[in-house]
Motif scaffolding. Structure first.
Motif, PDB file in Angstrom:
ATOM      1  N   SER A  92       8.306  -9.037  -8.113  1.00 27.48           N
ATOM      2  CA  SER A  92       8.345  -7.767  -7.390  1.00 27.48           C
ATOM      3  C   SER A  92       8.245  -8.040  -5.901  1.00 27.48           C
ATOM      4  O   SER A  92       7.524  -8.951  -5.474  1.00 27.48           O
ATOM      5  CB  SER A  92       7.175  -6.869  -7.820  1.00 27.48           C
ATOM      6  OG  SER A  92       7.121  -5.685  -7.037  1.00 27.48           O
ATOM      7  N   ASP A  96       6.849  -3.054  -3.013  1.00 26.44           N
ATOM      8  CA  ASP A  96       7.108  -2.165  -4.147  1.00 26.44           C
ATOM      9  C   ASP A  96       6.068  -2.293  -5.253  1.00 26.44           C
ATOM     10  O   ASP A  96       6.087  -1.520  -6.212  1.00 26.44           O
ATOM     11  CB  ASP A  96       8.489  -2.458  -4.742  1.00 26.44           C
ATOM     12  CG  ASP A  96       9.614  -2.197  -3.754  1.00 26.44           C
ATOM     13  OD1 ASP A  96       9.463  -1.272  -2.931  1.00 26.44           O
ATOM     14  OD2 ASP A  96      10.627  -2.922  -3.802  1.00 26.44           O
ATOM     15  N   PHE A  97       5.189  -3.267  -5.123  1.00 22.44           N
ATOM     16  CA  PHE A  97       4.190  -3.511  -6.166  1.00 22.44           C
ATOM     17  C   PHE A  97       3.162  -2.382  -6.185  1.00 22.44           C
ATOM     18  O   PHE A  97       2.700  -1.925  -5.139  1.00 22.44           O
ATOM     19  CB  PHE A  97       3.499  -4.848  -5.902  1.00 22.44           C
ATOM     20  CG  PHE A  97       2.431  -5.201  -6.894  1.00 22.44           C
ATOM     21  CD1 PHE A  97       2.751  -5.482  -8.209  1.00 22.44           C
ATOM     22  CD2 PHE A  97       1.096  -5.267  -6.506  1.00 22.44           C
ATOM     23  CE1 PHE A  97       1.765  -5.823  -9.126  1.00 22.44           C
ATOM     24  CE2 PHE A  97       0.109  -5.603  -7.410  1.00 22.44           C
ATOM     25  CZ  PHE A  97       0.448  -5.883  -8.724  1.00 22.44           C
ATOM     26  N   GLU A  98       2.813  -1.922  -7.376  1.00 21.52           N
ATOM     27  CA  GLU A  98       1.817  -0.863  -7.507  1.00 21.52           C
ATOM     28  C   GLU A  98       0.433  -1.498  -7.656  1.00 21.52           C
ATOM     29  O   GLU A  98       0.063  -1.989  -8.719  1.00 21.52           O
ATOM     30  CB  GLU A  98       2.141   0.023  -8.716  1.00 21.52           C
ATOM     31  CG  GLU A  98       3.433   0.810  -8.555  1.00 21.52           C
ATOM     32  CD  GLU A  98       3.648   1.805  -9.679  1.00 21.52           C
ATOM     33  OE1 GLU A  98       2.709   1.999 -10.490  1.00 21.52           O
ATOM     34  OE2 GLU A  98       4.741   2.383  -9.749  1.00 21.52           O
ATOM     35  N   PHE A  99      -0.315  -1.485  -6.564  1.00 15.44           N
ATOM     36  CA  PHE A  99      -1.651  -2.062  -6.568  1.00 15.44           C
ATOM     37  C   PHE A  99      -2.591  -1.164  -7.372  1.00 15.44           C
ATOM     38  O   PHE A  99      -2.714   0.028  -7.090  1.00 15.44           O
ATOM     39  CB  PHE A  99      -2.173  -2.218  -5.141  1.00 15.44           C
ATOM     40  CG  PHE A  99      -1.471  -3.279  -4.342  1.00 15.44           C
ATOM     41  CD1 PHE A  99      -1.928  -4.583  -4.348  1.00 15.44           C
ATOM     42  CD2 PHE A  99      -0.342  -2.965  -3.593  1.00 15.44           C
ATOM     43  CE1 PHE A  99      -1.281  -5.564  -3.614  1.00 15.44           C
ATOM     44  CE2 PHE A  99       0.314  -3.937  -2.858  1.00 15.44           C
ATOM     45  CZ  PHE A  99      -0.157  -5.243  -2.867  1.00 15.44           C
ATOM     46  N   GLU A 100      -3.249  -1.751  -8.341  1.00 14.59           N
ATOM     47  CA  GLU A 100      -4.187  -1.012  -9.183  1.00 14.59           C
ATOM     48  C   GLU A 100      -5.515  -0.855  -8.447  1.00 14.59           C
ATOM     49  O   GLU A 100      -6.103  -1.838  -7.990  1.00 14.59           O
ATOM     50  CB  GLU A 100      -4.391  -1.766 -10.495  1.00 14.59           C
ATOM     51  CG  GLU A 100      -5.289  -1.070 -11.489  1.00 14.59           C
ATOM     52  CD  GLU A 100      -5.476  -1.881 -12.757  1.00 14.59           C
ATOM     53  OE1 GLU A 100      -6.361  -1.511 -13.557  1.00 14.59           O
ATOM     54  OE2 GLU A 100      -4.751  -2.883 -12.942  1.00 14.59           O
ATOM     55  N   ALA A 101      -5.994   0.361  -8.326  1.00 14.45           N
ATOM     56  CA  ALA A 101      -7.205   0.623  -7.551  1.00 14.45           C
ATOM     57  C   ALA A 101      -8.428  -0.018  -8.202  1.00 14.45           C
ATOM     58  O   ALA A 101      -8.594   0.024  -9.429  1.00 14.45           O
ATOM     59  CB  ALA A 101      -7.424   2.123  -7.400  1.00 14.45           C
ATOM     60  N   LEU A 117       0.465  -3.414   4.598  1.00 11.35           N
ATOM     61  CA  LEU A 117       0.104  -3.215   3.191  1.00 11.35           C
ATOM     62  C   LEU A 117      -1.393  -3.378   2.942  1.00 11.35           C
ATOM     63  O   LEU A 117      -1.856  -3.182   1.814  1.00 11.35           O
ATOM     64  CB  LEU A 117       0.866  -4.210   2.310  1.00 11.35           C
ATOM     65  CG  LEU A 117       2.392  -4.094   2.327  1.00 11.35           C
ATOM     66  CD1 LEU A 117       3.011  -5.222   1.515  1.00 11.35           C
ATOM     67  CD2 LEU A 117       2.834  -2.741   1.784  1.00 11.35           C
ATOM     68  N   ASP A 120      -3.453  -0.733   0.894  1.00  5.88           N
ATOM     69  CA  ASP A 120      -3.281  -0.813  -0.556  1.00  5.88           C
ATOM     70  C   ASP A 120      -3.975  -2.046  -1.132  1.00  5.88           C
ATOM     71  O   ASP A 120      -4.558  -1.992  -2.223  1.00  5.88           O
ATOM     72  CB  ASP A 120      -1.797  -0.858  -0.915  1.00  5.88           C
ATOM     73  CG  ASP A 120      -1.087   0.453  -0.634  1.00  5.88           C
ATOM     74  OD1 ASP A 120      -1.747   1.511  -0.677  1.00  5.88           O
ATOM     75  OD2 ASP A 120       0.125   0.420  -0.362  1.00  5.88           O
ATOM     76  N   GLU A 123      -7.661  -1.414  -1.212  1.00  6.14           N
ATOM     77  CA  GLU A 123      -7.958  -0.423  -2.245  1.00  6.14           C
ATOM     78  C   GLU A 123      -7.996  -1.064  -3.629  1.00  6.14           C
ATOM     79  O   GLU A 123      -8.683  -0.572  -4.536  1.00  6.14           O
ATOM     80  CB  GLU A 123      -6.895   0.679  -2.213  1.00  6.14           C
ATOM     81  CG  GLU A 123      -7.134   1.831  -3.171  1.00  6.14           C
ATOM     82  CD  GLU A 123      -8.301   2.722  -2.766  1.00  6.14           C
ATOM     83  OE1 GLU A 123      -8.807   3.449  -3.635  1.00  6.14           O
ATOM     84  OE2 GLU A 123      -8.700   2.685  -1.580  1.00  6.14           O
ATOM     85  N   ALA A 124      -7.287  -2.166  -3.796  1.00  5.13           N
ATOM     86  CA  ALA A 124      -7.250  -2.854  -5.091  1.00  5.13           C
ATOM     87  C   ALA A 124      -8.485  -3.709  -5.348  1.00  5.13           C
ATOM     88  O   ALA A 124      -8.672  -4.203  -6.467  1.00  5.13           O
ATOM     89  CB  ALA A 124      -5.999  -3.719  -5.187  1.00  5.13           C
TER      90      ALA A 124
END
Length: 206
Positions: A92, A96-101, A117, A120, A123-124
């Motif tokens: 990825s 575009d990567f969806e960082f998991e909180a 970034l 984000d 937040e991860a």
């Protein structure tokens, strides 16, 4: 993303001078015994040197990179090291990567310009999770290693200012020599996702 993927795939497959170190970044090895255990994320993992080291230390690692060629090399090296079952390789673009909180106890970023970034990425971090970030610096001194364009280097204190909402355990800017004696301008930050005026501080190896 396709253009970036093609560019990096070509670089990893054809650029003989683009030879990344096999060892993890020094700060990670120096601090690993003082880091929280659990899940780890290696951002822009490249050939996986940080991810493989974390896996060898017992972490379950997500390793993200845009390049198929880099991830293929990283996965082969992980199999050779016997740690492939602990690493999930994710193709990825980091943007575009969806960082998991609140998901990761350790996050590493090395030599990838990701100031935009960082919200984000931070937040991860899990509560008390630790971010270790190392990147190239702009310098007025002659430098042997790193991007020729200052656009891809951080200015003095850029990384520090972007992470002041973390507890800063260490921050350094310096010229460093590699094993071949080549110079590199580097900034390193270690920050913890914690708050409060009175905290405990891990003792890292000297």
């Amino acid at each position: 993303m396709t253009d970036d993927r093609e560019r990096w795939n070509e670089k990893y497959s054809t650029d003989e001078e683009f030879d990344l170190p096999d060892d993890s970044i020094p700060e990670l090895g120096r601090r690993v015994d003082a880091l929280p255990t659990g899940r780890a994320l290696d951002v822009a993992t490249g050939t996986g040197r940080n991810a493989r080291f974390l896996a060898s230390e017992g972490y379950d690692v997500d390793a993200v990179d845009v390049s198929d060629e880099a991830l293929d090399r990283a996965a082969r090296a992980a199999r050779d090291d016997g740690v492939d079952e602990r690493v999930t390789w994710i193709r990825s673009d980091v943007a575009d990567f969806e960082f998991e909180a609140s998901a990761y106890d350790v996050i590493t970023v090395s030599y990838f310009a990701a100031l935009d970034l960082l919200p984000d990425i931070k937040e991860a971090l899990a509560p008390d999770g630790v971010l270790i970030y190392e990147h190239h610096l702009r310098s007025s001194d002659p430098i042997d290693i790193g991007p020729s364009n200052d656009r891809y280097r951080f200015r003095a204190n850029d990384l520090l200012r972007a992470c002041l909402d973390l507890t800063i355990l260490e921050y350094r800017e310096r010229i460093r020599l590699d094993e071949a004696g080549r110079t590199q301008a580097v900034t390193t930050l270690v920050g913890r996702n914690s708050t409060g005026g009175r905290q405990s501080y891990p003792r890292a190896a000297e």
